[in-house]
Write an enzyme that holds these catalytic residues in place. Structure first.
Site, PDB file in Angstrom:
ATOM      1  N   ASP A   1       0.831  -1.198   0.000  1.00 38.62           N
ATOM      2  CA  ASP A   1       0.000   0.000   0.000  1.00 38.62           C
ATOM      3  C   ASP A   1       0.875   1.260   0.000  1.00 38.62           C
ATOM      4  OD1 ASP A   1      -2.808   0.880   0.240  1.00 38.62           O
ATOM      5  OD2 ASP A   1      -2.121   1.803   2.110  1.00 38.62           O
TER       6      ASP A   1
ATOM      7  N   GLU B   1      13.924 -13.564   1.179  1.00 39.62           N
ATOM      8  CA  GLU B   1      14.219 -14.645   2.136  1.00 39.62           C
ATOM      9  C   GLU B   1      13.375 -15.882   1.818  1.00 39.62           C
ATOM     10  OE1 GLU B   1      13.455 -13.043   6.056  1.00 39.62           O
ATOM     11  OE2 GLU B   1      14.944 -11.445   5.803  1.00 39.62           O
TER      12      GLU B   1
HETATM   13  C1  NOJ Z   1      -4.330   2.993  -1.069  1.00 38.58           C
HETATM   14  C2  NOJ Z   1      -5.502   2.094  -1.109  1.00 38.58           C
HETATM   15  O1  NOJ Z   1      -5.635   1.568  -2.410  1.00 38.58           O
HETATM   16  C3  NOJ Z   1      -6.699   2.902  -0.689  1.00 38.58           C
HETATM   17  O2  NOJ Z   1      -7.901   2.204  -0.899  1.00 38.58           O
HETATM   18  C4  NOJ Z   1      -6.519   3.310   0.753  1.00 38.58           C
HETATM   19  O3  NOJ Z   1      -7.586   4.138   1.152  1.00 38.58           O
HETATM   20  C5  NOJ Z   1      -5.203   4.057   0.952  1.00 38.58           C
HETATM   21  N1  NOJ Z   1      -4.103   3.437   0.281  1.00 38.58           N
HETATM   22  C6  NOJ Z   1      -4.834   4.124   2.411  1.00 38.58           C
HETATM   23  O4  NOJ Z   1      -4.401   2.880   2.871  1.00 38.58           O
END
Ligand code: NOJ
Ligand code: CA
Length: 558
Positions: free
Chosen positions: A216, A275
C-alpha cells in the site's frame, strides 16, 4: 504450499517458477464485496474460497490479490489495521486464511496479500502506547511534531482524505501525522524498531504461505525529514478519474512523500521477500513520470519492487495517440531485465465501463490482456460492472465523511453472481449488506453472462484462454504498427520466435479502415464476424468499437 508453478486449467506455461508472475494474470478481489460465506452480509475469506473454481477454471486467472483482511475498525475497508497478526473476525480466522491458501494452491492459483507499512489504525496498540505519553517507549514509532512557529499545524501538508495531515493530541500536546484519515496515523519508518516490526509482519505472512504482497502507498513510506511545506499547485487536481478530496490537489506533493530514502525502505522490504522463494512484491505507487516510476524497480540490480504499478495508464485519456505515447514512455523507461504490471481498473477509481462506456470497456479488455505486461483485473470488470451510486446512509468509505470528501463506494458494490436474492452475493437481509448490489445485477451477473456468448464475461474468458496458449501474447516483444492511417486505431504486434499476433483497437464507435496487412486467423474480436480467417491484402476493416486479435500467418512450420 507450492513453490513450482502448477498447471492452471491445463493451460501450458513456459514460466520458470522464479518468474511465475511475469506471465500471470492477477485478479483484484475486493474482499468485503466479493462473496459472503457466512451470511452476515459482508464478503469474507470463506466466500472467496468458495469462488476459487470460478476464478481458476471458469475465468482462468492465475493469482488473487485479496484486499486487506487483518484486524481493523474498517473505516478504510481494512487499510486501517489494528493488529497485523490477526484476521479480522468479519473476514474469517487464521484457519480460514490457511484453507484459502491450500485450496488456491491446489488449483494452481497464487495468493497475494496486502502489506500496509505506511500507517496503522489509531486503535493499534502501538499507536495507543505511542500517544499515551511523550516518554512512551513507542513515541517515536509515529510522527509527532510540535505546533508550527505561529502555533497551529506544523506545516501545510494536506491529506488524501481532505484537510490537514496533522491531528492535535490534547493529552500530550503535540500533533501526529496521518496521510489519510485521522484514524490512520503514519508510522515513522525512520525509527529502526518500527521498521523492523513492520518487516516482521511481512515475514509472518510470507512465511505463512502468501505468494506475494501488494504494498500500500509504497511511494509514501519516507517523507521529508525537515517537514518543509509543499508548494502550492498551479492549478487544482483536475483528474476526473482520481477520486481524491479536492484539498489534496491544492498543492504539489513533493515533501510529504517520495523522499529518496523511500527506495532504501523498499530495498529492505524486497530483501525480506527474497528470504522466501518465488515471492513477488507489487508496489502501489501514484502516477508519476515514467523515469520516476522506473526507479521503483531499484538500481541496475533490480533490487527494488518486482512490479511497480503504472498508474499513469489509468489516467490516460482514451485515445490512440495518448495511449500509444504513454505506452512508449513506459516501455522505453522500463529498466533492462524488468517487466511491467498494468491495470485499467482499481478499487480507488471510477469503474472502467463507467469511464469508457460498455463498448469501449470491451476494447480496453483486449488492450489489458494483450500488451506486454502482467495484467491486473478488478473484480467485476469482467462483467462490465459500472459505478453504482450509494446513498449516504449506506456508505462505508470514511474518506467521504470529511467535508467535500469523495466516496469510492460506487466502484466497490458486491459482485453479482446470479439473479437470486442479493445477486447471490450473500444470504443476509438486504439492509445488512456491506454495500447495496448494483441495480442492474439481475441482468448483469456471472450466471447470465456465462449463457451469453457475446457477454463481457465470455469475451474475458476467451481473451484469457487465448493469452494463456499464446507464447507471443504472454511473453513476446511488443512493436507498435508505425502508421495505421487512422488516428483512432491503435495497433501493435506481439512476437515470440515465429509466433506473431496482431492486435488492432478501434477506439471509436465508427467503423475504421486501416492500412495494416493482416493475413491470418481471428483469435478474438469484440465485433461480429462470420468468417474467422482474414486473407491477404494491405487493409484491415474494423467494425465500430472493434478490437481484434489476429494470429498472423508467418509461413513458418511448427
Ligand atoms: C491505497 C488504497 O488503495 C486505498 O484504498 C486506501 O484508502 C489508501 N491506500 C490508504 O491505505
Ligand atoms: Ca461474511
Amino acid at each position: 504450499m507450492t513453490s513450482a508453478r502448477q498447471p492452471t486449467n491445463g493451460h501450458p506455461t513456459n514460466a520458470t517458477a522464479a518468474a511465475w508472475w511475469r506471465d500471470a494474470v492477477i485478479y483484484e478481489c475486493h474482499l468485503p464485496s466479493f462473496r459472503d460465506g457466512n451470511g452476515d452480509g459482508i464478503g469474507d475469506l470463506e466466500g472467496l474460497t468458495a469462488s476459487l473454481d470460478y476464478l481458476a477454471s471458469t475465468l482462468g486467472i492465475d493469482a488473487i490479490w485479496t484486499g486487506p483482511f487483518y484486524r481493523s475498525p474498517l473505516l478504510d475497508q481494512g487499510f486501517d489495521v489494528s493488529d497485523y497478526y490477526e484476521v479480522e473476525p468479519t473476514f474469517g480466522s487464521m484457519a480460514t486464511f490457511d484453507r484459502l491458501l491450500s485450496e488456491a494452491h491446489r488449483r494452481g492459483l497464487r495468493i497475494l496479500v496486502d502489506y500496509i507499512p505506511n500507517h496503522t489504525s489509531d486503535a493499534h496498540p502501538w499507536f495507543v502506547e505511542s500517544r499515551s505519553a511523550r516518554a512512551s517507549a513507542r513515541r517515536d514509532w509515529y510522527v509527532w511534531r510540535d505546533p508550527g512557529p505561529e502555533g497551529g499545524v506544523p506545516n501545510n501538508w494536506t491529506s488524501e482524505a481532505g484537510g490537514s495531515v496533522w491531528e492535535w493530541d490534547e493529552q500530550t500536546g503535540q500533533y501526529y501525522l496521518h496521510s489519510h484519515l485521522a484514524e490512520q496515523p503514519d508510522l515513522n519508518l525512520r525509527c529502526p524498531e518500527a521498521l523492523e516490526a513492520m518487516l516482521d509482519v511481512l515475514r509472518f505472512w510470507l512465511g505463512r504461505g502468501a505468494d506475494g504482497v501488494r504494498i500500500d502507498v509504497a511511494h509514501m513510506l519516507m517523507k521529508d525529514p525537515d517537514f518543509r511545506d509543499n508548494p502550492v499547485a498551479p492549478s487544482g487536481n483536475d483528474n476526473a478519474y482520481d477520486l481524491q478530496h479536492p484539498d489534496f490537489g491544492t498543492q504539489l506533493h513533493v515533501h510529504d512523500r517520495r523522499h529518496r530514502d523511500t527506495h532504501d525502505v523498499l530495498a529492505r522490504i524486497r530483501a525480506v521477500a527474497d528470504e522466501f522463494p518465488d515471492r513477488v512484491t507489487i508496489a502501489e505507487i501514484e502516477a508519476m513520470s515514467w523515469e520516476d516510476w522506473a526507479t521503483y524497480y531499484g538500481g541496475g540490480a533490480l533490487d527494488g519492487m518486482h512490479l511497480p504499478f503504472p498508474f499513469r495508464l489509468l489516467e490516460t485519456p482514451w485515445r490512440a495517440d495518448t495511449l500509444r505515447s504513454e505506452l512508449e514512455g513506459l516501455y522505453s523507461a522500463l529498466p533492462r531485465g524488468a517487466w511491467p504490471i498494468t491495470a485499467l481498473g482499481n478499487h480507488d477509481r471510477v469503474r472502467l465501463a463507467s469511464r469508457l462506456g460498455a463498448q469501449q470497456a470491451r476494447v480496453a479488455a483486449v488492450l489489458l490482456l494483450t500488451i506486454a505486461a502482467t495484467p491486473c483485473l478488478l473484480y467485476g470488470d469482467e462483467l462490465g460492472m459500472v459505478d453504482q451510486p450509494v446513498p449516504l446512509e449506506r456508505q462505508r468509505d470514511y474518506f467521504a465523511r470529511s467535508t467535500g470528501g469523495v466516496t469510492r463506494d460506487p466502484t466497490r458494490t458486491p459482485m453479482p453472481w446470479n439473479d437470486g436474492a442479493n445477486a447471490g452475493f450473500s444470504t443476509a437481509a438486504e439492509p445488512d449488506l456491506w454495500l447495496p448490489v448494483a441495480a442492474n445485477a439481475a441482468a448483469r451477473n456471472v450466471e447470465a453472462q456465462l449463457r451469453d456468448p457475446e457477454s463481457s464475461l465470455s469475451l474475458y474468458r476467451s481473451l484469457l484462454r487465448t493469452r494463456s496458449s499464446s507464447p507471443a501474447l504472454r511473453g513476446g516483444e511488443l512493436a507498435f504498427v508505425g502508421e495505421t492511417g487512422d488516428p483512432d486505431v491503435l495497433a501493435y504486434e506481439r512476437r515470440a520466435g515465429h509466433h506473431r499476433v496482431l492486435v488492432a483497437l478501434n477506439l471509436t464507435a465508427d467503423p475504421a479502415h486501416v492500412r495494416v496487412p493482416a493475413s491470418g486467423s481471428v483469435l478474438v474480436t469484440t465485433g461480429r464476424r462470420t468468417d474467422s480467417s482474414l486473407v491477404g491484402g494491405e487493409d484491415l476493416r474494423l467494425q465500430a468499437d472493434e478490437a481484434i486479435v489476429i494470429d498472423l500467418e508467418t509461413g513458418a512450420t511448427t
